[in-house]
Design an enzyme around this catalytic site. Structure first.
Site, PDB file in Angstrom:
ATOM      1  N   GLY A   1      18.485 -12.938   0.854  1.00  0.00           N
ATOM      2  CA  GLY A   1      18.997 -14.475   0.343  1.00  0.00           C
ATOM      3  C   GLY A   1      17.828 -15.338   0.540  1.00  0.00           C
TER       4      GLY A   1
ATOM      5  N   HIS B   1      14.383 -15.157  -7.439  1.00  0.00           N
ATOM      6  CA  HIS B   1      15.777 -14.644  -7.620  1.00  0.00           C
ATOM      7  C   HIS B   1      16.589 -15.211  -8.853  1.00  0.00           C
ATOM      8  CE1 HIS B   1      14.783 -14.788  -3.117  1.00  0.00           C
ATOM      9  NE2 HIS B   1      14.966 -13.413  -3.284  1.00  0.00           N
TER      10      HIS B   1
ATOM     11  N   ASP C   1       7.828  -6.774  -6.303  1.00  0.00           N
ATOM     12  CA  ASP C   1       7.742  -5.861  -5.121  1.00  0.00           C
ATOM     13  C   ASP C   1       7.706  -4.586  -5.713  1.00  0.00           C
ATOM     14  OD1 ASP C   1       8.310  -7.433  -2.563  1.00  0.00           O
ATOM     15  OD2 ASP C   1       9.892  -8.121  -4.070  1.00  0.00           O
TER      16      ASP C   1
ATOM     17  N   GLN D   1       8.265  -1.020  -3.959  1.00  0.00           N
ATOM     18  CA  GLN D   1       9.651  -0.973  -4.164  1.00  0.00           C
ATOM     19  C   GLN D   1      10.633  -0.635  -5.400  1.00  0.00           C
ATOM     20  OE1 GLN D   1      12.143  -3.936  -1.721  1.00  0.00           O
ATOM     21  NE2 GLN D   1      12.773  -4.765  -3.774  1.00  0.00           N
TER      22      GLN D   1
ATOM     23  N   SER E   1      10.397 -15.569  -0.393  1.00  0.00           N
ATOM     24  CA  SER E   1      10.900 -16.350   0.495  1.00  0.00           C
ATOM     25  C   SER E   1      10.073 -16.734   1.706  1.00  0.00           C
ATOM     26  CB  SER E   1      12.085 -15.429   1.020  1.00  0.00           C
ATOM     27  OG  SER E   1      12.977 -15.272   0.029  1.00  0.00           O
TER      28      SER E   1
HETATM   29  P1  AMP Z   1      14.345 -10.329  -1.785  1.00  0.00           P
HETATM   30  O1  AMP Z   1      15.279 -11.292  -1.337  1.00  0.00           O
HETATM   31  O2  AMP Z   1      12.775 -10.824  -1.151  1.00  0.00           O
HETATM   32  O3  AMP Z   1      14.549  -8.955  -1.252  1.00  0.00           O
HETATM   33  O4  AMP Z   1      14.167 -10.239  -3.304  1.00  0.00           O
HETATM   34  C1  AMP Z   1      15.118  -9.987  -3.878  1.00  0.00           C
HETATM   35  C2  AMP Z   1      14.849  -9.378  -5.251  1.00  0.00           C
HETATM   36  O5  AMP Z   1      14.052 -10.580  -6.022  1.00  0.00           O
HETATM   37  C3  AMP Z   1      13.809  -8.066  -5.387  1.00  0.00           C
HETATM   38  O6  AMP Z   1      14.102  -7.361  -6.171  1.00  0.00           O
HETATM   39  C4  AMP Z   1      12.464  -9.088  -5.479  1.00  0.00           C
HETATM   40  O7  AMP Z   1      11.535  -8.217  -5.815  1.00  0.00           O
HETATM   41  C5  AMP Z   1      12.652 -10.081  -6.341  1.00  0.00           C
HETATM   42  N1  AMP Z   1      11.908 -11.175  -6.241  1.00  0.00           N
HETATM   43  C6  AMP Z   1      11.291 -11.687  -5.198  1.00  0.00           C
HETATM   44  N2  AMP Z   1      10.284 -12.678  -5.500  1.00  0.00           N
HETATM   45  C7  AMP Z   1      10.409 -12.803  -7.081  1.00  0.00           C
HETATM   46  C8  AMP Z   1       9.802 -13.424  -7.815  1.00  0.00           C
HETATM   47  N3  AMP Z   1       8.572 -14.377  -7.517  1.00  0.00           N
HETATM   48  N4  AMP Z   1       9.857 -13.421  -9.247  1.00  0.00           N
HETATM   49  C9  AMP Z   1      10.732 -12.351  -9.669  1.00  0.00           C
HETATM   50  N5  AMP Z   1      11.296 -11.590  -8.792  1.00  0.00           N
HETATM   51  C10 AMP Z   1      11.178 -11.912  -7.326  1.00  0.00           C
END
Ligand code: AMP
Length: 273
Positions: A28, A34, A147, A150, A183
């Protein structure tokens, strides 16, 4: 867009759907990064499912679980406007029970870098991703390269557990000035946000050095550390795409990763070369 709250409801909903499914798991507080994952899923699949689940098991005691940004209504609008078909928005009680089976991140690759500063973090990540993939049973699942560790561990899990989902890594989306969308960026004060630019600047510098054929990783890391000063650096590492340390950059097989604290906010970034 349909919003679904429980795993059983989602499974029932998907039972008779015989279409390709693209899945984007998130916690979120959605931002442009995202959205870029959602867009890619939209291009490559007939159905797009996004999950929003602030997974408690990947936060260690004392981390920012309680204060993690929540923007439920805005997130729903973003999903709707981005062409999401199904938003899966479960409660923790529907995902976890009292006495749980859980996954253990690999002993080496799960406990270096991010896993060194957050020892049980990837156990929580792998466990929740396994659960979500089993609920959604997607054709393709989309994860950000931002990430990188991950993404690497999820790809390993899928391979080692003989799962059939296709894991897709998506390039990092950045603000105009280079800061990677996250985020957690909203924790930064104006001054801290400026300081945070040292992270992407250090990575760009590494890219320039490699462009000039400086491939010695020690030299690259030293220069990056200079640029990052006075930030508190958790790590600056040059790895190959199997997450092994390398002494010389291997073109098309290298990831340079940084984690640094800006004020009290830990920020991750990397480039793939
Ligand atoms: P999170 O909500 O932080 O768990 O992120 C959800 C997904 O969005 C994960 O696969 C992250 O690696 C990806 N994500 C977060 N920030 C970015 C970004 N700046 N560019 C591309 N993907 C992202």
């Amino acid at each position: 867009m349909t919003i679904v709250a429980t795993p059983q409801e989602l499974k029932d909903y998907l039972k008779d759907i015989n279409k390709s499914i693209g899945f984007v798991p998130t916690m979120g507080a959605l931002h442009e990064g995202h959205i870029s994952l959602i867009k890619k899923a939209r291009q490559e699949n007939e159905i797009v499912i996004v999950s929003i689940f602030l997974n408690p098991t990947q936060f260690l005691k004392g981390e920012d679980l309680e204060k993690y940004p929540k923007k439920d209504e805005a997130d729903k609008q973003i999903c709707k406007l981005s062409g999401v078909d199904i938003l899966f928005f479960p409660h923790a009680k529907d995902i976890y029970s009292e006495d749980e089976v859980s996954l253990q991140a690999p002993n080496v690759r799960g406990y270096v870098l991010e896993g060194a500063s957050r020892p049980s973090h990837f156990n929580g990540v792998l466990t929740v991703v396994m659960k979500l993939l089993n609920i959604v049973n997607p054709t393709n699942a989309y994860f950000g390269k931002k990430d990188a560790q991950q993404l690497h561990l999820i790809s390993l899990m899928v391979k080692q557990m003989f799962m059939s989902v296709n894991v897709v890594g998506v390039d990092t989306l950045r603000e105009k000035d280079g800061l990677a969308f996250s985020s957690r960026n909203i924790y930064l004060s104006k001054e801290e946000r400026q300081e945070a630019l040292k992270i992407s600047a250090s990575l760009y510098q590494a890219g320039r050095m490699i462009g000039k054929n400086i491939l010695d990783t020690k030299q690259i890391v030293e220069k990056m550390r200079e640029i990052l000063e006075p930030l508190e650096i958790s790590y600056v590492e040059v790895l190959n795409r199997d997450f092994e340390l390398i002494r010389h950059v291997e073109i098309s097989n290298t990831i340079i990763l940084v984690e640094a604290k800006v004020g009290s906010t830990r920020l991750l970034d990397n480039i793939w070369l």
